[in-house]
Design a protein around this motif. Structure first.
Motif, PDB file in Angstrom:
ATOM      1  N   UNK A 115     -17.242   2.957 -50.023  1.00  0.00           N
ATOM      2  CA  UNK A 115     -16.927   4.354 -50.272  1.00  0.00           C
ATOM      3  C   UNK A 115     -15.452   4.464 -50.625  1.00  0.00           C
ATOM      4  N   UNK A 116     -15.039   5.516 -51.322  1.00  0.00           N
ATOM      5  CA  UNK A 116     -13.603   5.740 -51.483  1.00  0.00           C
ATOM      6  C   UNK A 116     -12.941   5.967 -50.127  1.00  0.00           C
ATOM      7  N   UNK A 117     -11.682   5.568 -50.006  1.00  0.00           N
ATOM      8  CA  UNK A 117     -10.913   5.917 -48.826  1.00  0.00           C
ATOM      9  C   UNK A 117     -10.663   7.423 -48.812  1.00  0.00           C
ATOM     10  N   UNK A 121     -10.408  10.124 -52.088  1.00  0.00           N
ATOM     11  CA  UNK A 121     -11.255  11.274 -52.335  1.00  0.00           C
ATOM     12  C   UNK A 121     -10.470  12.564 -52.439  1.00  0.00           C
ATOM     13  N   UNK A 122      -9.427  12.694 -51.619  1.00  0.00           N
ATOM     14  CA  UNK A 122      -8.638  13.937 -51.620  1.00  0.00           C
ATOM     15  C   UNK A 122      -7.746  14.054 -52.847  1.00  0.00           C
ATOM     16  N   UNK A 123      -7.641  12.975 -53.618  1.00  0.00           N
ATOM     17  CA  UNK A 123      -6.937  13.025 -54.902  1.00  0.00           C
ATOM     18  C   UNK A 123      -7.897  13.239 -56.062  1.00  0.00           C
ATOM     19  N   UNK A 124      -9.180  13.351 -55.788  1.00  0.00           N
ATOM     20  CA  UNK A 124     -10.203  13.503 -56.815  1.00  0.00           C
ATOM     21  C   UNK A 124     -10.219  12.309 -57.763  1.00  0.00           C
ATOM     22  N   UNK A 125     -10.036  11.120 -57.176  1.00  0.00           N
ATOM     23  CA  UNK A 125     -10.184   9.887 -57.942  1.00  0.00           C
ATOM     24  C   UNK A 125     -11.588   9.355 -57.673  1.00  0.00           C
ATOM     25  N   UNK A 126     -12.439   9.394 -58.663  1.00  0.00           N
ATOM     26  CA  UNK A 126     -13.824   8.978 -58.515  1.00  0.00           C
ATOM     27  C   UNK A 126     -13.864   7.456 -58.542  1.00  0.00           C
ATOM     28  N   UNK A 127     -14.216   6.841 -57.422  1.00  0.00           N
ATOM     29  CA  UNK A 127     -14.152   5.396 -57.273  1.00  0.00           C
ATOM     30  C   UNK A 127     -15.450   4.875 -56.683  1.00  0.00           C
ATOM     31  N   UNK A 128     -16.009   3.850 -57.330  1.00  0.00           N
ATOM     32  CA  UNK A 128     -17.212   3.200 -56.824  1.00  0.00           C
ATOM     33  C   UNK A 128     -17.040   1.689 -56.964  1.00  0.00           C
ATOM     34  N   UNK A 129     -17.753   0.948 -56.133  1.00  0.00           N
ATOM     35  CA  UNK A 129     -17.664  -0.507 -56.165  1.00  0.00           C
ATOM     36  C   UNK A 129     -18.938  -1.075 -56.779  1.00  0.00           C
ATOM     37  N   UNK A 130     -18.769  -2.129 -57.593  1.00  0.00           N
ATOM     38  CA  UNK A 130     -19.878  -2.768 -58.290  1.00  0.00           C
ATOM     39  C   UNK A 130     -19.908  -4.251 -57.920  1.00  0.00           C
ATOM     40  N   UNK A 131     -21.096  -4.768 -57.706  1.00  0.00           N
ATOM     41  CA  UNK A 131     -21.298  -6.188 -57.457  1.00  0.00           C
ATOM     42  C   UNK A 131     -22.132  -6.790 -58.580  1.00  0.00           C
ATOM     43  N   UNK A 140     -24.348  -3.222 -51.509  1.00  0.00           N
ATOM     44  CA  UNK A 140     -24.253  -4.666 -51.673  1.00  0.00           C
ATOM     45  C   UNK A 140     -25.310  -5.298 -50.788  1.00  0.00           C
ATOM     46  N   UNK A 141     -26.267  -6.020 -51.358  1.00  0.00           N
ATOM     47  CA  UNK A 141     -27.410  -6.503 -50.571  1.00  0.00           C
ATOM     48  C   UNK A 141     -27.021  -7.578 -49.572  1.00  0.00           C
ATOM     49  N   UNK A 142     -27.838  -7.719 -48.539  1.00  0.00           N
ATOM     50  CA  UNK A 142     -27.633  -8.760 -47.530  1.00  0.00           C
ATOM     51  C   UNK A 142     -27.587 -10.125 -48.199  1.00  0.00           C
ATOM     52  N   UNK A 143     -26.659 -10.955 -47.753  1.00  0.00           N
ATOM     53  CA  UNK A 143     -26.535 -12.296 -48.281  1.00  0.00           C
ATOM     54  C   UNK A 143     -25.827 -12.398 -49.615  1.00  0.00           C
ATOM     55  N   UNK A 144     -25.289 -11.302 -50.143  1.00  0.00           N
ATOM     56  CA  UNK A 144     -24.629 -11.342 -51.450  1.00  0.00           C
ATOM     57  C   UNK A 144     -23.459 -12.319 -51.436  1.00  0.00           C
ATOM     58  N   UNK A 145     -23.338 -13.095 -52.497  1.00  0.00           N
ATOM     59  CA  UNK A 145     -22.204 -13.993 -52.696  1.00  0.00           C
ATOM     60  C   UNK A 145     -21.653 -13.764 -54.093  1.00  0.00           C
ATOM     61  N   UNK A 146     -20.409 -13.321 -54.166  1.00  0.00           N
ATOM     62  CA  UNK A 146     -19.822 -13.084 -55.476  1.00  0.00           C
ATOM     63  C   UNK A 146     -18.645 -12.140 -55.402  1.00  0.00           C
ATOM     64  N   UNK A 147     -18.098 -11.808 -56.566  1.00  0.00           N
ATOM     65  CA  UNK A 147     -16.918 -10.933 -56.620  1.00  0.00           C
ATOM     66  C   UNK A 147     -17.294  -9.462 -56.485  1.00  0.00           C
ATOM     67  N   UNK A 148     -16.265  -8.644 -56.290  1.00  0.00           N
ATOM     68  CA  UNK A 148     -16.407  -7.196 -56.231  1.00  0.00           C
ATOM     69  C   UNK A 148     -15.469  -6.572 -57.256  1.00  0.00           C
ATOM     70  N   UNK A 149     -15.900  -5.443 -57.817  1.00  0.00           N
ATOM     71  CA  UNK A 149     -15.121  -4.717 -58.801  1.00  0.00           C
ATOM     72  C   UNK A 149     -15.121  -3.233 -58.435  1.00  0.00           C
ATOM     73  N   UNK A 150     -14.009  -2.567 -58.703  1.00  0.00           N
ATOM     74  CA  UNK A 150     -13.931  -1.128 -58.482  1.00  0.00           C
ATOM     75  C   UNK A 150     -13.985  -0.403 -59.823  1.00  0.00           C
ATOM     76  N   UNK A 151     -14.874   0.576 -59.923  1.00  0.00           N
ATOM     77  CA  UNK A 151     -14.836   1.519 -61.044  1.00  0.00           C
ATOM     78  C   UNK A 151     -13.950   2.680 -60.623  1.00  0.00           C
ATOM     79  N   UNK A 152     -12.983   3.025 -61.456  1.00  0.00           N
ATOM     80  CA  UNK A 152     -11.992   4.050 -61.123  1.00  0.00           C
ATOM     81  C   UNK A 152     -11.936   5.065 -62.255  1.00  0.00           C
ATOM     82  N   UNK A 153     -12.054   6.342 -61.898  1.00  0.00           N
ATOM     83  CA  UNK A 153     -11.958   7.391 -62.912  1.00  0.00           C
ATOM     84  C   UNK A 153     -11.232   8.592 -62.306  1.00  0.00           C
TER      85      UNK A 153
END
Length: 371
Positions: A115-117, A121-131, A140-153
């Protein structure tokens, strides 16, 4: 990177991992860090996620889909890549993808959500994480192995970010920690989660909006448009009047204007007991076509006496969709879902120097000087 197993007491109903379990996963390599963890990066029931050295400006938001990596999709959708080592401005109305400094090799029984911190959120920065392989955001599913990316708008204010900036947070779960309605009723009776004996707890504790305000009648803040830049790493660096205009109580509620962003507060004082965590549902179309929360995590001890709080208002980040909408005092605007902790965290929210919102009322993000 090996896959760690969680060394915690068996809990058949499941629970949220506390700070000490997150630290063990870091030590075991199940959470790998490009840079050593910051002193306050591990929160009572979550881990802050940090931007890397680059962000990719992309044509549009996307999900990689099953069997595909985010890196592969970035080759298709990137317009240009920005080195943010010296800091860079992320403009409103644009979509950026940022590789994060953290990557995962989760145990088979542990899943994650992001979730956004609160400050994001109070800055209205729409942020989501993608795996990689994801078909949904922030899950993020159980047992996931890999990088993380943030979508920022950024939606309202352009923001200045740099490597290590923290816009998102990650929470780890084992099993099914969510309380049933019956368990939630019992917890409300025992611990008084909100200061309303008649609170509706079906599907989560109902949260209503305060439109009476304080002694001056201040009920909220409306964001200004075409402002200067907010530095996401500089608390208390910006004047409120440069970015916000106050909203005072009116006779017929508050008309939400589509495209405008508002900061309001709950009527109820909320608290989260030390052995639980909570999350605000971000949008409920049954109560109106508007969103009331971007940053949904409430750590153990939020508003709780043991965390040196005496109840705290839930701050609502409000944006109407498509049509004007009239909010009235006491109207239900969201629900708090409570979940069990696997263990009590070593430190509660409010006991940390970075607990910026303990005991809060109506409060803007930490980036603004107190008005």
């Amino acid at each position: 990177m090996g896959t760690a197993r969680l060394d915690t007491t068996d809990e058949p109903c499941g629970g949220i991992l506390p700070s000490q379990a997150i630290e063990r996963l870091i030590a075991d390599g199940a959470i790998a860090l490009d840079r050593p963890a910051a002193a306050d990066q591990v929160q009572p029931a979550s881990l802050d996620l940090r931007l890397g050295t680059k962000v990719h400006r992309v044509r549009a938001s996307f999900l990689p889909g099953a069997g595909r990596t985010v890196a592969e999709r970035l080759e298709e959708f990137t317009l240009h890549t920005i080195d943010i080592t010296a800091g860079a401005v992320l403009e409103t109305g644009c979509v950026y993808i940022a590789p994060l400094m953290e990557r995962l090799a989760l145990p088979a029984e542990v899943a994650a959500a992001t979730n956004p911190k609160s400050s994001t959120g109070r800055l209205d920065v729409f942020t989501r994480v993608i795996a990689d392989g994801a078909r949904s955001f922030d899950q993020i599913p159980a047992g996931y192995a890999g990088p993380l990316f943030a979508e920022i708008s950024p939606r309202t204010f352009p923001v200045l970010a740099r490597p290590g900036s923290r816009l998102s947070q990650l929470r780890l779960r084992r099993g099914e920690p969510r309380l049933s309605d019956a368990e939630l009723v019992a917890l409300q009776q025992r611990a008084r989660l909100v200061d309303d004996d008649a609170a509706d707890v079906r599907g989560g504790v109902a949260v209503t909006v305060d439109l009476l305000g304080d002694g001056r009648g201040l009920v909220g803040w409306r964001a200004k448009r075409h402002t200067g830049v907010v530095d996401v790493d500089r608390p208390g660096a910006h004047d409120v009047s440069d970015f916000w205009e106050p909203i005072h109580a009116g006779r017929s509620g508050l008309v939400l204007d589509p495209g405008q962003f508002y900061i309001l507060a709950s009527r109820e004082a909320v608290q989260v007991p030390p052995d639980h965590a909570a999350e605000m549902t971000p949008f409920d179309p049954l109560v109106g076509e508007f969103r009331v929360h971007y940053a949904g995590f409430f750590d153990p001890g939020f508003g709780h006496a043991e965390g040196r709080g005496a109840g705290a208002r839930a701050v609502l980040e409000v944006r109407s969709h498509e049509v004007p909408f009239i909010l009235e005092h006491g109207q239900t605007v969201g629900r708090l879902v409570y979940e069990r902790m696997l263990e009590r965290p070593r430190t509660l929210y409010g006991e940390l120097a970075t607990s910026n919102y303990q005991g809060q009322g109506l409060k803007l993000s930490k980036h603004f000087r107190a008005p």
